[in-house]
Design an enzyme around this catalytic site. Structure first.
Site, PDB file in Angstrom:
ATOM      1  N   CYS A 257       0.810  -1.226   0.000  1.00 17.04           N
ATOM      2  CA  CYS A 257       0.000   0.000   0.000  1.00 17.04           C
ATOM      3  C   CYS A 257       0.841   1.274   0.000  1.00 17.04           C
ATOM      4  CB  CYS A 257      -0.978  -0.010   1.174  1.00 17.04           C
ATOM      5  SG  CYS A 257      -0.205  -0.037   2.809  1.00 17.04           S
ATOM      6  N   HIS A 305      -2.503   1.054   6.734  1.00 19.54           N
ATOM      7  CA  HIS A 305      -2.890   0.883   5.324  1.00 19.54           C
ATOM      8  C   HIS A 305      -3.280   2.236   4.758  1.00 19.54           C
ATOM      9  CE1 HIS A 305      -4.118  -1.564   1.874  1.00 19.54           C
ATOM     10  NE2 HIS A 305      -5.083  -0.677   1.713  1.00 19.54           N
ATOM     11  N   HIS A 317      -5.642   1.558  -4.492  1.00 21.25           N
ATOM     12  CA  HIS A 317      -4.695   1.087  -3.476  1.00 21.25           C
ATOM     13  C   HIS A 317      -4.220  -0.323  -3.804  1.00 21.25           C
ATOM     14  CE1 HIS A 317      -7.489  -1.565  -0.847  1.00 21.25           C
ATOM     15  NE2 HIS A 317      -8.096  -1.347  -1.987  1.00 21.25           N
TER      16      HIS A 317
END
Length: 344
Positions: A257, A305, A317
C-alpha cells in the site's frame, strides 16, 4: 484490507458502478465466499495479513528513520568541514591582526608616552602642536581599529571552532543512531518475513472458491482529466491497476500500500517517505468531507494501510496478499484513520 461485505451489498455496488461508468474494483481483502459467510481459512488469512501489514510498515518506518539519520550525518559532516574552513581563514586573519596590534602598541609605548600635555610643552608654535596632536589621534584611531578587527577575527575563529565541534557532536550522534537503526531494521525485517511466510502459507491453504472471492472482479478505472501533481499521482497509481501486491514492494511492477503511494507521487515529482508511519505525517490534514483526488487516505487505528483518493468516494490502493492494485469504495474499506493532502 477491509471489513467483510455481504453478497447483496456487493451486487448493489457493482450495479451502481456500472451506472457511474466507473468499474468498481474487486471485493475488499476480506471478501466472502459465495455463501456470504467467510470460511475460517479466509478469516485467518485476513487476521494474519493485518498483522503482517503492521510489521511491514514498522520495518519500512525503520528504513525511513535510518535514511533520515544518514542524511543528518552527511549534513553535520558538511557543516563541520565548512566551519573548519571558516575557522582556518579567521585564524590566519587573527594572526595577521595580532602582529599589527603588537606593532602599533610598541610604537605607542616607544613614543615616550606622548600625550596632549607633552605635545603642548614640546611645541614651539600652535601649528606644531596641532600637527603633533593630530598624529597622536591618528595613531590612537588606527590602534583602536586594529584592536577591534583583531577582536572580531578572534571571535569569528572561536565561533567557527565551536560550530565545528557542535557539528561533529551531531554527526557522532547521527552515526550512532543510524547504527542502532540498522540493528532495528534487521530485527523488524525478520519479524516481517516470519509473518509474511504465515500469510503465504495460509493463502496456499485457501479453497479455490475463497481465492476466487478474494481476487474478485479486476479493477478498470480510466485516467482522470486535469493537471497538477495530485492528478498526476492519481493517474500513475491508476495506471498500475492489476499489478500484484507484495509485502514491502515499492514498484514499479509490484507494490504494497505505502509503496504504491510513494511510487505514484514520485512520478508526479513529489518525494514521500516509504511507510504509512511516515506518510501519515506529511502534508496537511483534511477532513473526509473535504477530500479531493490525490489525497492520501489512511485506515485503521494503526494507520497501517493507505491509498490515494480518486474522487466519487473511491480510492486506488494495493490491498493485500492475493489481490492486485485496484479501485474500491472508501466506506467499505474499514475505519478511516486520517486524510492527508500533500499536493494541490
Amino acid at each position: 484490507m477491509s471489513n467483510a461485505n455481504p453478497a447483496p451489498r456487493r451486487t448493489a455496488l457493482l450495479a451502481a458502478a456500472a451506472l457511474s461508468t466507473v468499474v468498481l474494483g474487486s471485493t475488499p481483502a476480506t471478501a466472502q465466499p459465495e455463501s456470504g459467510e467467510a470460511s475460517q481459512a479466509a478469516q485467518k488469512l485476513r487476521d494474519l495479513s493485518r498483522q503482517a501489514e503492521v510489521l511491514t510498515e514498522d520495518y519500512k518506518k525503520a528504513q525511513d528513520d535510518h535514511t533520515a539519520k544518514r542524511r543528518d550525518l552527511d549534513r553535520f559532516n558538511a557543516e563541520a568541514q565548512q566551519a573548519d574552513r571558516v575557522a582556518g581563514e579567521a585564524h590566519v586573519q587573527e594572526e595577521q591582526l595580532r602582529g599589527k596590534v603588537d606593532r602599533l602598541s610598541n610604537a605607542s609605548y616607544k613614543g615616550s608616552q606622548m600625550n596632549s600635555i607633552a605635545a603642548v610643552l614640546n611645541s614651539e608654535t600652535p601649528d606644531a602642536f596641532l600637527d603633533r596632536a593630530s598624529t597622536l589621534d591618528l595613531m590612537a584611531q588606527h590602534n583602536a581599529e586594529a584592536v577591534h578587527a583583531y577582536a572580531e577575527a578572534t571571535h569569528r575563529a572561536e565561533g567557527a571552532r565551536k560550530q565545528a565541534w557542535d557539528a561533529r557532536a551531531g554527526a557522532a550522534k547521527a552515526e550512532a543512531d543510524a547504527a542502532r537503526l540498522e540493528g532495528d531494521i534487521a530485527g523488524r525485517k525478520q519479524e516481517m518475513d516470519a509473518q509474511v511466510a504465515k500469510v503465504k502459507q495460509q493463502y496456499s491453504q485457501l479453497s479455490e472458491k475463497d481465492k476466487d472471492a478474494l481476487s474478485g472482479v479486476k479493477s478498470a478505472v480510466g485516467q482522470l482529466a486535469g493537471s497538477g501533481a495530485a492528478i498526476k499521482a492519481v493517474n500513475a497509481a491508476l495506471g498500475k491497476q492489476g499489478s500484484p501486491y507484495v509485502f514491502g514492494a515499492k514498484g514499479p511492477d509490484e507494490f504494497d500500500c505505502s509503496g504504491l503511494v510513494q511510487w505514484a507521487y514520485k512520478q508526479a515529482g513529489v518525494d514521500l517517505p516509504g511507510s504509512t508511519r511516515s506518510q501519515v505525517s506529511v502534508g496537511r490534514s483534511v477532513s473526509q468531507s473535504e477530500m479531493k483526488p490525490g489525497d492520501i487516505v489512511f485506515f485503521y487505528s494503526s494507520a497501517s494501510h493507505d491509498g490515494i483518493y480518486i474522487g466519487n468516494g473511491k480510492i486506488v490502493h494495493a490491498p493485500t496478499e492475493g489481490q492486485d492494485v485496484m479501485v474500491e469504495e472508501v466506506e467499505y474499506m474499514g475505519e478511516v484513520h486520517s486524510v492527508r493532502r500533500v499536493a494541490g
